[in-house]
Design a protein around this motif. Sequence first.
Motif, PDB file in Angstrom:
ATOM      1  N   ASN A  21       7.237  -7.137 -41.873  1.00  0.00           N
ATOM      2  CA  ASN A  21       7.867  -7.793 -42.920  1.00  0.00           C
ATOM      3  C   ASN A  21       8.052  -9.130 -42.843  1.00  0.00           C
ATOM      4  OD1 ASN A  21       9.352  -5.318 -44.393  1.00  0.00           O
ATOM      5  ND2 ASN A  21       9.593  -5.152 -42.336  1.00  0.00           N
ATOM      6  N   GLY A  22       7.252  -9.735 -41.837  1.00  0.00           N
ATOM      7  CA  GLY A  22       7.170 -11.313 -41.810  1.00  0.00           C
ATOM      8  C   GLY A  22       8.423 -11.987 -41.669  1.00  0.00           C
ATOM      9  N   ILE A  23       9.159 -11.397 -40.878  1.00  0.00           N
ATOM     10  CA  ILE A  23      10.658 -11.889 -40.291  1.00  0.00           C
ATOM     11  C   ILE A  23      10.555 -12.509 -38.987  1.00  0.00           C
ATOM     12  CG2 ILE A  23      13.212 -11.277 -40.326  1.00  0.00           C
ATOM     13  CD1 ILE A  23      12.421  -8.902 -42.332  1.00  0.00           C
ATOM     14  N   THR A  24      11.083 -13.703 -38.901  1.00  0.00           N
ATOM     15  CA  THR A  24      11.284 -14.075 -37.573  1.00  0.00           C
ATOM     16  C   THR A  24      12.598 -13.751 -36.811  1.00  0.00           C
ATOM     17  OG1 THR A  24      12.642 -15.938 -38.273  1.00  0.00           O
ATOM     18  CG2 THR A  24      10.318 -16.317 -38.375  1.00  0.00           C
ATOM     19  N   ARG A  25      12.563 -13.735 -35.702  1.00  0.00           N
ATOM     20  CA  ARG A  25      13.775 -13.434 -34.826  1.00  0.00           C
ATOM     21  C   ARG A  25      14.892 -14.350 -35.109  1.00  0.00           C
ATOM     22  NH1 ARG A  25      12.154 -12.977 -28.455  1.00  0.00           N
ATOM     23  NH2 ARG A  25      10.111 -11.674 -28.906  1.00  0.00           N
ATOM     24  N   LYS A  26      14.799 -15.448 -35.341  1.00  0.00           N
ATOM     25  CA  LYS A  26      15.889 -16.325 -35.751  1.00  0.00           C
ATOM     26  C   LYS A  26      16.588 -15.910 -37.444  1.00  0.00           C
ATOM     27  CE  LYS A  26      15.528 -20.618 -34.888  1.00  0.00           C
ATOM     28  NZ  LYS A  26      15.013 -22.032 -35.013  1.00  0.00           N
ATOM     29  N   LYS A  27      15.685 -15.386 -38.188  1.00  0.00           N
ATOM     30  CA  LYS A  27      16.062 -14.997 -39.549  1.00  0.00           C
ATOM     31  C   LYS A  27      16.992 -13.762 -39.171  1.00  0.00           C
ATOM     32  CE  LYS A  27      14.591 -13.905 -44.232  1.00  0.00           C
ATOM     33  NZ  LYS A  27      15.780 -14.321 -44.911  1.00  0.00           N
ATOM     34  N   LEU A  28      16.299 -12.714 -38.757  1.00  0.00           N
ATOM     35  CA  LEU A  28      17.236 -11.570 -38.560  1.00  0.00           C
ATOM     36  C   LEU A  28      18.320 -11.808 -37.901  1.00  0.00           C
ATOM     37  CD1 LEU A  28      16.963  -8.381 -38.564  1.00  0.00           C
ATOM     38  CD2 LEU A  28      15.966  -8.431 -36.263  1.00  0.00           C
ATOM     39  N   SER A  29      18.504 -12.466 -36.883  1.00  0.00           N
ATOM     40  CA  SER A  29      19.722 -12.991 -36.116  1.00  0.00           C
ATOM     41  C   SER A  29      20.734 -13.526 -37.161  1.00  0.00           C
ATOM     42  CB  SER A  29      19.375 -13.891 -35.164  1.00  0.00           C
ATOM     43  OG  SER A  29      20.593 -14.488 -34.427  1.00  0.00           O
ATOM     44  N   ALA A  30      20.331 -14.189 -37.964  1.00  0.00           N
ATOM     45  CA  ALA A  30      21.106 -15.022 -39.129  1.00  0.00           C
ATOM     46  C   ALA A  30      21.621 -13.913 -40.270  1.00  0.00           C
ATOM     47  CB  ALA A  30      20.463 -16.410 -39.837  1.00  0.00           C
ATOM     48  N   LEU A  32      21.639 -10.753 -40.348  1.00  0.00           N
ATOM     49  CA  LEU A  32      22.545  -9.806 -39.682  1.00  0.00           C
ATOM     50  C   LEU A  32      23.940 -10.161 -38.845  1.00  0.00           C
ATOM     51  CD1 LEU A  32      20.294  -6.911 -39.009  1.00  0.00           C
ATOM     52  CD2 LEU A  32      21.140  -7.431 -40.874  1.00  0.00           C
ATOM     53  N   ASP A  33      23.919 -11.592 -38.623  1.00  0.00           N
ATOM     54  CA  ASP A  33      24.979 -12.255 -37.894  1.00  0.00           C
ATOM     55  C   ASP A  33      24.987 -11.568 -36.501  1.00  0.00           C
ATOM     56  OD1 ASP A  33      27.158 -13.854 -37.281  1.00  0.00           O
ATOM     57  OD2 ASP A  33      28.631 -12.400 -38.050  1.00  0.00           O
ATOM     58  N   ILE A  34      24.125 -11.393 -35.845  1.00  0.00           N
ATOM     59  CA  ILE A  34      23.691 -10.975 -34.406  1.00  0.00           C
ATOM     60  C   ILE A  34      23.255 -12.203 -33.705  1.00  0.00           C
ATOM     61  CG2 ILE A  34      22.443  -9.523 -32.983  1.00  0.00           C
ATOM     62  CD1 ILE A  34      22.093  -7.587 -35.349  1.00  0.00           C
ATOM     63  N   SER A  35      23.857 -12.464 -32.535  1.00  0.00           N
ATOM     64  CA  SER A  35      23.655 -13.653 -31.737  1.00  0.00           C
ATOM     65  C   SER A  35      22.172 -13.578 -31.184  1.00  0.00           C
ATOM     66  CB  SER A  35      24.607 -13.672 -30.370  1.00  0.00           C
ATOM     67  OG  SER A  35      23.982 -12.701 -29.491  1.00  0.00           O
ATOM     68  N   TYR A  36      21.480 -14.568 -31.137  1.00  0.00           N
ATOM     69  CA  TYR A  36      19.871 -14.721 -30.992  1.00  0.00           C
ATOM     70  C   TYR A  36      19.846 -14.145 -29.307  1.00  0.00           C
ATOM     71  CZ  TYR A  36      15.428 -16.536 -30.819  1.00  0.00           C
ATOM     72  OH  TYR A  36      13.837 -16.749 -30.903  1.00  0.00           O
ATOM     73  N   SER A  37      20.593 -14.306 -28.490  1.00  0.00           N
ATOM     74  CA  SER A  37      20.491 -13.911 -27.247  1.00  0.00           C
ATOM     75  C   SER A  37      20.690 -12.477 -27.268  1.00  0.00           C
ATOM     76  CB  SER A  37      21.514 -14.641 -26.441  1.00  0.00           C
ATOM     77  OG  SER A  37      23.036 -14.444 -26.721  1.00  0.00           O
ATOM     78  N   TRP A  42      17.483  -7.359 -26.676  1.00  0.00           N
ATOM     79  CA  TRP A  42      16.807  -5.933 -27.295  1.00  0.00           C
ATOM     80  C   TRP A  42      15.351  -6.099 -27.107  1.00  0.00           C
ATOM     81  CZ3 TRP A  42      20.304  -6.026 -32.420  1.00  0.00           C
ATOM     82  CH2 TRP A  42      21.739  -5.706 -32.027  1.00  0.00           C
ATOM     83  N   LEU A  43      14.921  -7.187 -27.672  1.00  0.00           N
ATOM     84  CA  LEU A  43      13.379  -7.214 -27.684  1.00  0.00           C
ATOM     85  C   LEU A  43      12.582  -7.573 -26.396  1.00  0.00           C
ATOM     86  CD1 LEU A  43      13.205  -9.609 -31.069  1.00  0.00           C
ATOM     87  CD2 LEU A  43      12.407  -7.316 -30.894  1.00  0.00           C
ATOM     88  N   LYS A 146      -2.111 -17.260 -36.594  1.00  0.00           N
ATOM     89  CA  LYS A 146      -1.503 -17.545 -38.022  1.00  0.00           C
ATOM     90  C   LYS A 146      -1.196 -19.385 -38.089  1.00  0.00           C
ATOM     91  CE  LYS A 146       2.087 -16.939 -41.539  1.00  0.00           C
ATOM     92  NZ  LYS A 146       2.436 -18.362 -41.583  1.00  0.00           N
ATOM     93  N   GLN A 147      -2.011 -19.871 -39.056  1.00  0.00           N
ATOM     94  CA  GLN A 147      -1.977 -21.253 -39.303  1.00  0.00           C
ATOM     95  C   GLN A 147      -0.590 -21.629 -39.654  1.00  0.00           C
ATOM     96  OE1 GLN A 147      -5.173 -23.575 -40.809  1.00  0.00           O
ATOM     97  NE2 GLN A 147      -6.234 -21.818 -40.926  1.00  0.00           N
ATOM     98  N   GLN A 148       0.331 -22.480 -39.074  1.00  0.00           N
ATOM     99  CA  GLN A 148       1.563 -23.091 -39.596  1.00  0.00           C
ATOM    100  C   GLN A 148       1.859 -24.163 -38.815  1.00  0.00           C
ATOM    101  OE1 GLN A 148       3.484 -19.179 -38.560  1.00  0.00           O
ATOM    102  NE2 GLN A 148       4.793 -20.401 -37.187  1.00  0.00           N
ATOM    103  N   PRO A 149       2.497 -25.124 -39.298  1.00  0.00           N
ATOM    104  CA  PRO A 149       2.602 -26.461 -38.616  1.00  0.00           C
ATOM    105  C   PRO A 149       3.810 -26.343 -37.509  1.00  0.00           C
ATOM    106  CG  PRO A 149       3.801 -26.380 -40.891  1.00  0.00           C
ATOM    107  CD  PRO A 149       3.160 -25.271 -40.878  1.00  0.00           C
ATOM    108  N   ASP A 150       4.652 -25.265 -37.282  1.00  0.00           N
ATOM    109  CA  ASP A 150       5.376 -25.442 -36.309  1.00  0.00           C
ATOM    110  C   ASP A 150       5.931 -23.690 -35.942  1.00  0.00           C
ATOM    111  OD1 ASP A 150       7.403 -26.558 -34.668  1.00  0.00           O
ATOM    112  OD2 ASP A 150       8.858 -26.779 -36.080  1.00  0.00           O
ATOM    113  N   VAL A 151       6.562 -23.738 -34.710  1.00  0.00           N
ATOM    114  CA  VAL A 151       6.847 -22.430 -34.273  1.00  0.00           C
ATOM    115  C   VAL A 151       8.231 -22.351 -33.565  1.00  0.00           C
ATOM    116  CG1 VAL A 151       4.267 -21.708 -34.000  1.00  0.00           C
ATOM    117  CG2 VAL A 151       5.868 -22.760 -31.890  1.00  0.00           C
ATOM    118  N   GLU A 152       8.643 -21.431 -33.312  1.00  0.00           N
ATOM    119  CA  GLU A 152      10.215 -21.290 -32.717  1.00  0.00           C
ATOM    120  C   GLU A 152      10.143 -21.441 -31.295  1.00  0.00           C
ATOM    121  OE1 GLU A 152      12.488 -18.110 -34.100  1.00  0.00           O
ATOM    122  OE2 GLU A 152      11.828 -18.464 -36.235  1.00  0.00           O
ATOM    123  N   ASP A 153      11.174 -21.820 -30.702  1.00  0.00           N
ATOM    124  CA  ASP A 153      11.329 -21.988 -29.437  1.00  0.00           C
ATOM    125  C   ASP A 153      10.832 -20.532 -28.488  1.00  0.00           C
ATOM    126  OD1 ASP A 153      11.941 -24.584 -29.320  1.00  0.00           O
ATOM    127  OD2 ASP A 153      14.136 -24.367 -28.641  1.00  0.00           O
ATOM    128  N   GLY A 154      10.062 -20.592 -27.619  1.00  0.00           N
ATOM    129  CA  GLY A 154       9.668 -19.423 -26.834  1.00  0.00           C
ATOM    130  C   GLY A 154       8.634 -18.831 -27.434  1.00  0.00           C
TER     131      GLY A 154
END
Length: 211
Positions: A21-30, A32-37, A42-43, A146-154
């Motif tokens: 679905n092209g969804i980042t961990r950060k977006k899923l966390s936000a 569903l209001d699940i902490s990123y940690s 789980w992952l 995948k070409q993109q100008p930035d990535v998330e931590d980790g």
Amino acid sequence: MSDLGNKKVMSDNIQYYLNKNGITRKKLSADLDISYSTLSSWLQADSYPRIDKIEMMANYFGVSKADLVENHEKEIVTNYFSKKPRMIPLIGTIAMGVPITAEQNIEKYIPEYMMDKYADDTLFALRCKGDSMYPLIPNGAIATIKQQPDVEDGEIAAVLINGEATLKKILHVGKTVVLRPANPEYKDIILDKDHPGTILGKMIKYEVNFD
């Protein structure tokens, strides 16, 4: 199946639906209001979500709870090879001042599967050289980017430094970007105004023994 096996199946399935679905961990966390940690746990197959969290994620992805808890490896592999591959450019040497996928940079084109959600002009591949990312990524592996100008931590990014593309984990410290090798024998690389570099994109996956 063992408890560890259950955690690994859950981890693989969550990551599969994130990628699909092209969804980042950060977006899923936000969303569903699940902490990123917690989500990271789980992952990484360190812990297993409660049933209410499984139901929440199933509703979010538009799938059944069984789709998250059952092993679908055989089904995924079957679908993988049933689709016609796309041909993406494998980048050899990089000519300064031209787009990364310009013809003078391309060594050849290679087949890639299950990348329908990405636009044709956003994918390229790099051949991994050296052991700075070992044991995470072996020398000689082919990484799909995948070409993109930035990535998330980790996350692992392809970064252009002095005309050379390198794969490293990304960490952001203020305005500074830290490139972290997986091999502890190598030191971090710091990107700042005095040591510039350009993030080319995010590594989606890698393969070994590519002919």
